[in-house]
Design an enzyme around this catalytic site. Sequence first.
Site, PDB file in Angstrom:
ATOM      1  CB  ILE A   1      -0.943   0.012   1.220  1.00 20.22           C
ATOM      2  CG1 ILE A   1      -1.913  -1.162   1.156  1.00 20.22           C
ATOM      3  CG2 ILE A   1      -1.709   1.328   1.302  1.00 20.22           C
ATOM      4  CD1 ILE A   1      -2.822  -1.280   2.364  1.00 20.22           C
ATOM      5  CB  ALA A   2       1.937   3.660   1.763  1.00 17.80           C
TER       6      ALA A   2
ATOM      7  N   GLY B   1       7.328   4.004   3.931  1.00 18.96           N
ATOM      8  CA  GLY B   1       7.883   5.168   4.600  1.00 18.96           C
ATOM      9  C   GLY B   1       9.293   4.908   5.060  1.00 18.96           C
ATOM     10  N   GLY B   2       9.817   5.819   5.883  1.00 22.14           N
ATOM     11  CA  GLY B   2      11.206   5.700   6.316  1.00 22.14           C
ATOM     12  C   GLY B   2      11.420   4.631   7.358  1.00 22.14           C
TER      13      GLY B   2
ATOM     14  CB  SER C   1       7.027   0.630   8.829  1.00 20.45           C
ATOM     15  OG  SER C   1       6.150   1.732   8.733  1.00 20.45           O
ATOM     16  CB  THR C   2       6.897  -1.399   3.737  1.00 19.42           C
ATOM     17  OG1 THR C   2       8.182  -0.808   3.490  1.00 19.42           O
ATOM     18  CG2 THR C   2       6.128  -1.474   2.428  1.00 19.42           C
TER      19      THR C   2
ATOM     20  CE  LYS D   1       2.476   1.079  10.711  1.00 18.13           C
ATOM     21  NZ  LYS D   1       2.574   1.997   9.567  1.00 18.13           N
TER      22      LYS D   1
ATOM     23  CG  ASP E   1       5.086  11.790  13.134  1.00 20.65           C
ATOM     24  OD1 ASP E   1       5.203  12.995  12.827  1.00 20.65           O
ATOM     25  OD2 ASP E   1       5.432  10.861  12.381  1.00 20.65           O
TER      26      ASP E   1
END
Length: 665
Positions: free
Chosen positions: A23-24, A26-27, A29-30, A46, A140
């Site tokens: 899906i996406a 990041g720095g 995790s995926t 995740k 965050d």
Amino acid sequence: MMSGGSVTAGSLLDRRYRIDAQIARGGMSTVYRALDTRLDRPVAVKIMDPKFAEDPQFVARFEFEARAVARLNNPGLVAVYDHGRDRDVAFLVMELVEGGTLRELLRERGPMPPHAAAAVVGPVLGALATAHRAGLVHRDIKPENILISDSGDVKIADFGLVRAVAASNATSASVILGTAAYLSPEQVTTGSANAGSDVYGVGVVLFELLTGRTPFSGDTSLSIAYQRIDNDVPRPGGFIAGVPPEFDDLVRRATERDPATRFQNADEMARALRAVCAELQLPPYRVPAPRRSAGHRSAAALGAPTTFADRESEQPRAPQTEVVAASAGTGTHHTRVHTAPTSRDEQDDVDSVPPRRVGRREYEFPDFVADRQRSRRAIVVWLTIVALLAVLVGVGGWWMGSGRYTSVPEVGGLDLVSAQNALESADLASESRGTYSDTAPVDMLIGTDPASGSRVARGETVFLLVSLGQPTVPEVPPNTDVAAMEEELRERTFATEDGGEVFSTNAPIGDVAALDPPPGTVLSVGDTVKVLRSKGAPPVDVPDVAGMSTDDAVATLASIGISVSATDVEFDENTDGGKVIDTSPQIGTTVTAGSSVRMQVSNAVTVPSLLGRSAGSAREILERLDLEAQVRQVFDTDGSLVVSQTPGPGSRVAPGSSVTVVSLP
């Protein structure tokens, strides 16, 4: 297949979760779309970056936060189902939100009008309030971590991930984690974060929703983070015409640089937001999910139904959370930013996107003016129809009761006396009824029951609803059963929850022992109060009070909930008069708090020293002590001196005992 901390489509994690599509990324995790093969339900998985997954401190902190979030119950929080490790892969299993992120919605449609922004921020604050009450801080808050489902639900994701990375050995001991555009001043300067830091992030998100841009911009994330230390967040109304001043004030209070003057937690900001929405009479709004989202792309790749229209094949990367490191020292904090290298076509720079003006065609909201005009036309049509029907009905309709009814008048803006007069003028009786409110001041008239405009028979009673202010937790009277207390809490608008059993010296077993929060606490309408049931008095041991004075013994027993039912006086040659000999039940016996004991007190008389005194003086002293004097002397005279006595000085004797003294001459 899994290798090196990564997974591919078709991989099976923990012999349960089948990875379907990415899906996406990041720095840290995926995120993958997956299927829980045991429960046959879609989930989001995740996968942690290998550099963090191999760190035991990160894993311990991450698992602790996952368990804490899983215990929370709020529709605005992405549910956590499971977490674990499969060889060198650390993963978290979460609720799959079919939709997209708020960042994707902003890119598609640009800035939002106030009622739409409030529809996004309201659920976010509700979810954060639940977390703050549990002692959790997100750290965050940003549009990438706010998800919008296809059904219009708004949810927060990634709770605890930033804190877990902060505890990792992969970062230095002085790092601050968060996204530069949304960091609070204290996160930049000291690296600390609390509930007020989350509120600051929500304030920046609200600014971005209203204006389509973040309040600070710069060439680097470092410069963006440091601007907020010396600069206030500007008014949204200075960038977008038509933003109500109330929303300017709401953003200002949420983003105060001094944490002490900011909203202290999400619950406090949520109450302020509700008050602003009520004051502006903002209409309800269903937040739309982004159409061209990464989630829709992954669903389309699997052939699932989706609202995604475009078929671009690229997978966008989510903007990464910056790691801002502050060096140790006094007075000045130097900061550096670490980011993973990412090409421009793979990732947009969220903080450097220039503001853009968005037309109605790009972001169409309900046209309330046109709706009202259509409503007026409909009213005219219906009034014409009603008039024709009235003519047909004629006199019969009049006699069938039109004169019997009247309308409840509008009382908005009136005080209580004026409202009573208005109802009296409409041939209606009135009666006041208190009702709780988070926004209306105490004794303010809120409305009527039935509502204004309702048709009621003349002479009927209309209740005037008077604000009681925010509800407070009630006191717990003695011998209150659970059902009665729950009914009283519901009358005060509270939801009830079973708080379990506790020891109580005041409440019988099964009755209400206490409330959580305690009586007198001011809460919001609809908040939850836990009812704690009594399981009786706790067990205690009778303390050792032997040798104590009566007053000291009573106080010692009372300190653990034991009372003295009676005092028995008896002679004990080993205990001074007025001191405690023992108790019944005996010292050391286990009883329940609230019990009573009998106390035995010594009446022993301590024989004083009479040596060297005259016979007459010795006789007077003994008589005052309720002792009988036996004087042995050569001559019957009170002037002779005592040379010996029996019993000796310091002996303990029963009251009325004889003491023999020998005097000379």
